[in-house]
Design an enzyme around this catalytic site. Structure first.
Site, PDB file in Angstrom:
ATOM      1  N   HIS A  18       0.838  -1.200   0.000  1.00  0.00           N
ATOM      2  CA  HIS A  18       0.000   0.000   0.000  1.00  0.00           C
ATOM      3  C   HIS A  18       0.879   1.259   0.000  1.00  0.00           C
ATOM      4  O   HIS A  18       0.593   2.228  -0.699  1.00  0.00           O
ATOM      5  CB  HIS A  18      -0.893   0.065   1.250  1.00  0.00           C
ATOM      6  N   LYS A  42     -18.417  -3.430  10.646  1.00  0.00           N
ATOM      7  CA  LYS A  42     -17.488  -4.502  11.055  1.00  0.00           C
ATOM      8  C   LYS A  42     -16.215  -3.885  11.596  1.00  0.00           C
ATOM      9  O   LYS A  42     -15.700  -2.915  11.045  1.00  0.00           O
ATOM     10  CB  LYS A  42     -17.131  -5.371   9.839  1.00  0.00           C
ATOM     11  N   ARG A  96      -1.925  -6.014  -8.403  1.00  0.00           N
ATOM     12  CA  ARG A  96      -0.827  -6.941  -8.154  1.00  0.00           C
ATOM     13  C   ARG A  96      -0.688  -7.976  -9.254  1.00  0.00           C
ATOM     14  O   ARG A  96       0.395  -8.365  -9.624  1.00  0.00           O
ATOM     15  CB  ARG A  96      -1.045  -7.681  -6.828  1.00  0.00           C
ATOM     16  N   SER A 134      -2.448  -8.112   2.771  1.00  0.00           N
ATOM     17  CA  SER A 134      -2.782  -7.940   4.194  1.00  0.00           C
ATOM     18  C   SER A 134      -3.285  -9.248   4.804  1.00  0.00           C
ATOM     19  O   SER A 134      -2.961  -9.578   5.947  1.00  0.00           O
ATOM     20  CB  SER A 134      -3.871  -6.874   4.371  1.00  0.00           C
TER      21      SER A 134
HETATM   22  P1  ADP Z   1      -9.416  -4.402  -0.457  1.00  0.00           P
HETATM   23  O1  ADP Z   1      -9.814  -3.060  -0.958  1.00  0.00           O
HETATM   24  O2  ADP Z   1      -9.690  -5.514  -1.430  1.00  0.00           O
HETATM   25  O3  ADP Z   1      -9.774  -4.711   0.947  1.00  0.00           O
HETATM   26  P2  ADP Z   1      -6.782  -3.649   0.339  1.00  0.00           P
HETATM   27  O4  ADP Z   1      -7.346  -2.783   1.328  1.00  0.00           O
HETATM   28  O5  ADP Z   1      -5.755  -4.610   0.794  1.00  0.00           O
HETATM   29  O6  ADP Z   1      -7.830  -4.434  -0.490  1.00  0.00           O
HETATM   30  O7  ADP Z   1      -6.123  -2.808  -0.828  1.00  0.00           O
HETATM   31  C1  ADP Z   1      -6.538  -1.556  -1.269  1.00  0.00           C
HETATM   32  C2  ADP Z   1      -5.887  -1.309  -2.603  1.00  0.00           C
HETATM   33  O8  ADP Z   1      -4.481  -1.527  -2.518  1.00  0.00           O
HETATM   34  C3  ADP Z   1      -6.361  -2.230  -3.734  1.00  0.00           C
HETATM   35  O9  ADP Z   1      -6.349  -1.493  -4.934  1.00  0.00           O
HETATM   36  C4  ADP Z   1      -5.310  -3.306  -3.777  1.00  0.00           C
HETATM   37  O10 ADP Z   1      -5.209  -3.909  -5.039  1.00  0.00           O
HETATM   38  C5  ADP Z   1      -4.069  -2.489  -3.457  1.00  0.00           C
HETATM   39  N1  ADP Z   1      -2.996  -3.315  -2.898  1.00  0.00           N
HETATM   40  C6  ADP Z   1      -3.035  -4.156  -1.846  1.00  0.00           C
HETATM   41  N2  ADP Z   1      -1.840  -4.739  -1.648  1.00  0.00           N
HETATM   42  C7  ADP Z   1      -1.023  -4.264  -2.620  1.00  0.00           C
HETATM   43  C8  ADP Z   1       0.347  -4.506  -2.977  1.00  0.00           C
HETATM   44  N3  ADP Z   1       1.102  -5.375  -2.320  1.00  0.00           N
HETATM   45  N4  ADP Z   1       0.854  -3.823  -4.034  1.00  0.00           N
HETATM   46  C9  ADP Z   1       0.069  -2.954  -4.719  1.00  0.00           C
HETATM   47  N5  ADP Z   1      -1.221  -2.691  -4.458  1.00  0.00           N
HETATM   48  C10 ADP Z   1      -1.751  -3.339  -3.415  1.00  0.00           C
END
Ligand code: ADP
Length: 166
Positions: A18, A42, A96, A134
């Site tokens: 992130h 939640k 990713r 995550s």
């Molecule tokens: P979600 O919205 O599915 O709960 P996250 O909160 O983990 O997912 O991720 C928010 C955003 O960050 C999404 O666009 C996700 O693809 C991106 N993201 C998560 N992990 C990575 C990573 N390792 N590298 C690049 N982008 C990521």
């Protein structure tokens, strides 16, 4: 026109993946709003205040270095509604792999159908962090694994504290 980006996610917890997307998005926008999604009240793994504090402390110096404004907020409505309410013209998402792409492509199209004035921008994950998720960080931490390559020290500490209190 100033570009205002909205980067939504769960950030539960925020990872180096992130942070890579945030650092790169800051080069494209004048202001970045990071939206912590909380669905139907939640609590999540880390509660939303802790997630907010961690994002704040990890992004402080990035914002200063690039003289860009970062705002962190929670939202529980549609991403496009939250982005519009924050005055954003861009939604930022990280990709990713092909699985992310298929899901994100469909979501971007549905969001565009609802609010065509907001454009979604995808940033391809950097090779060094593209494997970080995550959900796996939580699993590894729960099994007493070392998560220091995936999350900053403060995030690892918050997770260790949560596990110690369980
Ligand atoms: P979600 O919205 O599915 O709960 P996250 O909160 O983990 O997912 O991720 C928010 C955003 O960050 C999404 O666009 C996700 O693809 C991106 N993201 C998560 N992990 C990575 C990573 N390792 N590298 C690049 N982008 C990521």
């Amino acid at each position: 026109m100033a570009n205002i980006g909205y980067y939504p996610g769960s950030f539960d917890p925020i990872t180096y993946g992130h942070l890579d997307i945030i650092a790169r998005a800051l080069k494209l926008v004048d202001r970045l709003i990071i939206g912590i999604g909380s669905h139907h009240g939640k609590t999540g793994y880390l509660n939303s205040e802790v997630r907010n504090e961690l994002i704040q402390s990890e992004t402080n110096s990035l914002a200063k270095d690039l003289s860009c404004e970062i705002i962190i907020e929670s939202f529980d409505d549609l991403v496009v509604e939250a982005a519009a309410a924050a005055g954003a013209n861009l939604i930022i998402r990280g990709l990713r792999d092909g699985r992310d792409f298929e899901y994100e492509r469909q979501m971007a199209m549905m969001n565009a159908a609802m609010k065509p004035e907001i454009e979604t921008i995808f940033l391809a994950a950097s090779p060094e962090t593209s494997f970080i998720a995550s959900s796996l960080v939580k699993q590894i931490a729960g099994m007493k694994g070392d998560i220091s390559k995936f999350v900053p020290p403060r995030v690892a500490q918050a997770i260790a504290q949560k596990l110690a209190n369980e």
